[in-house]
Design an enzyme around this catalytic site. Structure first.
Site, short mmCIF file in Angstrom:
data_model
loop_
_atom_site.label_atom_id
_atom_site.label_comp_id
_atom_site.label_asym_id
_atom_site.label_seq_id
_atom_site.Cartn_x
_atom_site.Cartn_y
_atom_site.Cartn_z
N LYS A 54 -1.70 2.55 43.29
CA LYS A 54 -3.06 2.05 43.51
C LYS A 54 -4.18 0.81 42.62
O LYS A 54 -3.95 0.70 44.00
CB LYS A 54 -4.25 3.70 43.21
N GLN A 98 -7.21 11.43 39.06
CA GLN A 98 -5.62 12.10 39.15
C GLN A 98 -5.84 13.55 39.06
O GLN A 98 -5.14 13.58 38.21
CB GLN A 98 -4.92 10.47 38.59
N ASP A 121 -11.80 10.09 47.80
CA ASP A 121 -10.50 11.35 47.41
C ASP A 121 -10.84 12.29 48.50
O ASP A 121 -10.56 12.88 48.36
CB ASP A 121 -10.26 11.56 45.87
#
Ligand code: NAP
Length: 295
Positions: A54, A98, A121
């Site tokens: 990412k 994450q 997200d």
């Protein structure tokens, strides 16, 4: 040459990223560089790889990024305190924690602690609620949004299709069902959501026009579960032992690819299908966040 029925996630993700460039240029013209901050807890090898990919894509687009790493034994309070600081730091338009998180940290507390307007997200309850209500102003979770975009750009219509989703996880299956059942363009599907208590799961699968496997069970979907001509999307990422492979293991999806590929109308390879789309949609959400926060 790749077989004709493969859906090339890498190429389609590159198109999504290319489409962001004019929006990034417009932000730059206003003196805005989007900023995306990552938080990892512990040294889970897969998480390191995901965040690394990412960060690399962000750098290629000119999105500023930084990663904060907390130790494996960090408390929930420490993580929430860090998120509070990042929420207030204007250089960051997007914040991503994450998964997976260590046991002592409750994911729902963490997702709820990120400012909804920086929640790229899409897991904050407000963004999940907007998704369910069909409000396009919220952030859509990256993997479900990536699956939707992947098929649209591959020329496959969700409209009126019977979509069978295997797995009701909060990251993929459940939000994907919410996204695809909307009465809206690029959706309007009939959705069946299967899980471990589903009776005669194979029969549901065989009725699918589009079958999405998001369970995390290696090569679960076999050829007899797929109607000839159906579209198959393999979301699973599973590490299985393989004495012949480098490091003694290899990654497989939730679909027994070699057997299913000849039967499927179209199918996503794995890797090279859904994974790159997840990253592309994260970049899209980050650009959206920067646009909205600096409007
Ligand atoms: P999750 O939260 O663990 O959910 C798994 C779901 O699968 C659950 O609903 C579970 O049912 C169901 N399930 C498990 N075994 C089953 C079985 N034998 N029969 C029927 N249903 C079964 O998983 P997730 O976070 O949604 O992730 C799913 C997969 O997608 C994982 O492999 C993950 O690595 C992968 N993933 C990939 C990407 C990407 O970008 N490529 C992104 C995110 C996740 P119950 O609810 O009844 O327990």
């Amino acid at each position: 040459m790749e077989p004709g029925n493969l859906i090339n996630g890498r190429a389609i993700a590159a198109q999504v990223l290319a489409d962001l460039r004019p929006r990034l240029a417009a932000l730059r013209a206003r003196g805005v560089q989007p900023g995306l901050v990552f938080v990892r807890v512990g040294e889970d090898p897969a998480s390191r790889v995901y965040v690394g990919r990412k960060e690399k894509t962000a750098a290629e687009l000119g999105i500023r990024s930084e990663t904060h790493v907390l130790p494996e034994n960090a408390s929930e309070a420490e993580l929430l305190e860090l998120l509070d600081r990042l929420n207030r730091d204007e250089q960051w338009h997007g914040i991503l924690v994450q998964a997976p998180l260590p046991r002592q940290i409750r994911p729902e507390r963490v997702y709820a602690a990120i400012r909804p307007d920086k929640d790229v997200d899409g897991f904050h309850p407000i963004n999940m609620g907007r998704l369910l209500l069909g409000d396009p102003g919220g952030f859509r979770p990256c993997t479900p949004a990536g699956i939707q975009e992947l098929l649209v750009r591959a020329g496959i219509s969700w409209e009126g299709a019977h979509v069978v989703i295997l797995g009701r996880g909060n990251i993929v299956g459940k939000p994907l069902a919410a996204l695809l059942c909307q009465k809206a363009p690029r959706a309007n599907a009939t959705v069946t959501l299967c899980h471990s208590a589903t009776r005669d799961l194979a029969a549901h699968c065989r009725r699918a026009d589009i079958l999405v496997a998001a369970m995390g069970v290696p090569e679960f979907v076999t050829a007899d579960m797929v109607r000839p001509g159906a579209v198959v999307v393999d979301v699973g990422v599973n590490r299985v032992p393989d004495p012949g492979a480098k490091g003694g293991s290899r990654l497989v999806g939730d679909v027994a690819f070699a057997a299913v590929q000849p039967i499927a109308g179209r199918i996503t390879p794995n890797p090279g299908g859904v994974g790159p789309m997840t990253i592309a949609m994260l970049m899209q959400n980050t650009v959206q966040a920067a646009e909205q926060l600096t409007a």
